[in-house]
Design a protein around this motif. Sequence first.
Motif, PDB file in Angstrom:
ATOM      1  N   PRO A 193      71.805  21.637  13.935  1.00 35.68           N
ATOM      2  CA  PRO A 193      71.711  20.910  15.232  1.00 35.68           C
ATOM      3  C   PRO A 193      70.511  19.984  15.332  1.00 35.68           C
ATOM      4  O   PRO A 193      70.556  18.996  16.068  1.00 35.68           O
ATOM      5  CB  PRO A 193      71.627  22.041  16.266  1.00 35.68           C
ATOM      6  CG  PRO A 193      71.244  23.265  15.509  1.00 35.68           C
ATOM      7  CD  PRO A 193      71.767  23.090  14.105  1.00 35.68           C
ATOM      8  N   MET A 194      69.408  20.253  14.625  1.00 34.47           N
ATOM      9  CA  MET A 194      68.187  19.427  14.701  1.00 34.47           C
ATOM     10  C   MET A 194      67.793  19.131  16.160  1.00 34.47           C
ATOM     11  O   MET A 194      67.625  17.976  16.558  1.00 34.47           O
ATOM     12  CB  MET A 194      68.377  18.124  13.928  1.00 34.47           C
ATOM     13  CG  MET A 194      68.577  18.316  12.448  1.00 34.47           C
ATOM     14  SD  MET A 194      67.219  19.124  11.556  1.00 34.47           S
ATOM     15  CE  MET A 194      66.001  17.808  11.419  1.00 34.47           C
ATOM     16  N   SER A 213      67.854  12.993  11.875  1.00 37.54           N
ATOM     17  CA  SER A 213      69.112  13.080  12.612  1.00 37.54           C
ATOM     18  C   SER A 213      69.776  14.444  12.478  1.00 37.54           C
ATOM     19  O   SER A 213      69.543  15.192  11.532  1.00 37.54           O
ATOM     20  CB  SER A 213      70.086  12.015  12.118  1.00 37.54           C
ATOM     21  OG  SER A 213      69.566  10.747  12.395  1.00 37.54           O
ATOM     22  N   LYS A 214      70.643  14.724  13.460  1.00 33.86           N
ATOM     23  CA  LYS A 214      71.481  15.919  13.423  1.00 33.86           C
ATOM     24  C   LYS A 214      72.280  15.932  12.118  1.00 33.86           C
ATOM     25  O   LYS A 214      72.680  14.879  11.633  1.00 33.86           O
ATOM     26  CB  LYS A 214      72.427  15.850  14.623  1.00 33.86           C
ATOM     27  CG  LYS A 214      73.272  17.064  14.804  1.00 33.86           C
ATOM     28  CD  LYS A 214      74.207  16.857  15.997  1.00 33.86           C
ATOM     29  CE  LYS A 214      75.179  18.009  16.034  1.00 33.86           C
ATOM     30  NZ  LYS A 214      76.400  17.705  16.735  1.00 33.86           N
ATOM     31  N   ALA A 235      70.523   7.652  17.539  1.00 38.27           N
ATOM     32  CA  ALA A 235      70.537   9.031  17.047  1.00 38.27           C
ATOM     33  C   ALA A 235      70.738   9.089  15.548  1.00 38.27           C
ATOM     34  O   ALA A 235      70.422  10.078  14.914  1.00 38.27           O
ATOM     35  CB  ALA A 235      71.617   9.847  17.749  1.00 38.27           C
ATOM     36  N   VAL A 236      71.315   8.016  14.989  1.00 36.84           N
ATOM     37  CA  VAL A 236      71.590   8.008  13.555  1.00 36.84           C
ATOM     38  C   VAL A 236      71.220   6.640  12.976  1.00 36.84           C
ATOM     39  O   VAL A 236      71.985   5.701  13.044  1.00 36.84           O
ATOM     40  CB  VAL A 236      73.079   8.291  13.268  1.00 36.84           C
ATOM     41  CG1 VAL A 236      73.314   8.443  11.778  1.00 36.84           C
ATOM     42  CG2 VAL A 236      73.547   9.549  13.990  1.00 36.84           C
ATOM     43  N   VAL A 237      69.981   6.550  12.472  1.00 34.95           N
ATOM     44  CA  VAL A 237      69.534   5.298  11.874  1.00 34.95           C
ATOM     45  C   VAL A 237      69.332   5.537  10.367  1.00 34.95           C
ATOM     46  O   VAL A 237      68.446   6.285   9.971  1.00 34.95           O
ATOM     47  CB  VAL A 237      68.216   4.817  12.512  1.00 34.95           C
ATOM     48  CG1 VAL A 237      67.799   3.484  11.905  1.00 34.95           C
ATOM     49  CG2 VAL A 237      68.361   4.708  14.018  1.00 34.95           C
ATOM     50  N   ARG A 269      68.611   9.850   7.261  1.00 41.18           N
ATOM     51  CA  ARG A 269      68.894   9.261   8.576  1.00 41.18           C
ATOM     52  C   ARG A 269      67.915   9.831   9.569  1.00 41.18           C
ATOM     53  O   ARG A 269      67.609  11.011   9.528  1.00 41.18           O
ATOM     54  CB  ARG A 269      70.316   9.626   9.024  1.00 41.18           C
ATOM     55  CG  ARG A 269      71.389   9.084   8.121  1.00 41.18           C
ATOM     56  CD  ARG A 269      72.725   9.656   8.546  1.00 41.18           C
ATOM     57  NE  ARG A 269      73.766   9.278   7.603  1.00 41.18           N
ATOM     58  CZ  ARG A 269      74.817  10.046   7.347  1.00 41.18           C
ATOM     59  NH1 ARG A 269      74.958  11.208   7.957  1.00 41.18           N
ATOM     60  NH2 ARG A 269      75.719   9.643   6.502  1.00 41.18           N
ATOM     61  N   VAL A 270      67.408   8.957  10.459  1.00 41.36           N
ATOM     62  CA  VAL A 270      66.455   9.434  11.455  1.00 41.36           C
ATOM     63  C   VAL A 270      66.917   9.063  12.864  1.00 41.36           C
ATOM     64  O   VAL A 270      67.791   8.216  13.041  1.00 41.36           O
ATOM     65  CB  VAL A 270      65.029   8.867  11.223  1.00 41.36           C
ATOM     66  CG1 VAL A 270      64.499   9.294   9.866  1.00 41.36           C
ATOM     67  CG2 VAL A 270      65.015   7.362  11.362  1.00 41.36           C
ATOM     68  N   LYS A 271      66.288   9.737  13.850  1.00 42.38           N
ATOM     69  CA  LYS A 271      66.554   9.426  15.252  1.00 42.38           C
ATOM     70  C   LYS A 271      65.482   8.469  15.755  1.00 42.38           C
ATOM     71  O   LYS A 271      64.318   8.573  15.357  1.00 42.38           O
ATOM     72  CB  LYS A 271      66.469  10.706  16.090  1.00 42.38           C
ATOM     73  CG  LYS A 271      67.603  11.662  15.861  1.00 42.38           C
ATOM     74  CD  LYS A 271      67.412  12.903  16.716  1.00 42.38           C
ATOM     75  CE  LYS A 271      67.347  14.119  15.853  1.00 42.38           C
ATOM     76  NZ  LYS A 271      67.283  15.378  16.548  1.00 42.38           N
TER      77      LYS A 271
END
Lengths: 103, 148
Positions: free
Chosen positions: A25-26, A66-67, B69-71, B113-115
């Motif tokens: 879930p992060m 990210s999740k 949320a997904v980069v 991937r980062v937020k």
Amino acid sequence: MAAQVKIRGKLKDGVAQVKSLMPHPMETGTQRDPAGNLIPAHYIDKVTCYRNDQEVLSADFGASVSKDPYFAFKVKNCAPGDVIKVTWVDNKGETSSGELVLK
Amino acid sequence: MNINRRKWLGSMLALGGTALLPMRLFADTAAAFKATSADVALKALFGDLPMEESPAINFKVPDIAENGAVVPVSVSTDIEGVQSITIVVDENPNPLSASFNISPDAIADISTRVKMGKSSKVRALVRTPDKVYVASQEVKVTIGGCGG
């Protein structure tokens, strides 16, 4: 029991190109559930990659990954039959892993 | 007697030194992830190592991220002696996103991937024994996907 790491990869000229996906879930600890309560932080903070039990790569994550984290990496000096393993530990001490036999 | 004592002292010092070093590194990493400003995080990670912009880092992030949320982020480089690759999103509440430790058997080529909370400068930092190389790019986050 946390879900297994999904891991795919191929061997090209002795270099293993590996892609891994870790269902998780992060949670950052700043989100609220529909009732308005803070959802406690729950995220992977350490990922370690092994080739035949030898550590070749590791990663420290913050909650801003990210999740279901995706992580692609490359390992040198690999041969068919080598085992690539990815394991993670989260901030609650849960852990999971996934393995891939190169061919 | 005296010589033995000295030896003993020496070995204890050596032991203490090796035991302390990883602990210190660990503490710094933990502090870096908790830091709320990019400068503090980088200081905790790299201390006083000199930083330098480098065109030798192949840093791929989108100019515009429709979904913060997904980069997707990719970093690769041909620089010799890479020890770690670090990704920092300056405007995030905790700017340090991820740090990858590269052993000599791994190639300095990673993707993840980062937020992102909002539009921000994103930086990739490549650490070598004597220098930290930096590449950065502005990433615009369009909230709600309306092209704002």
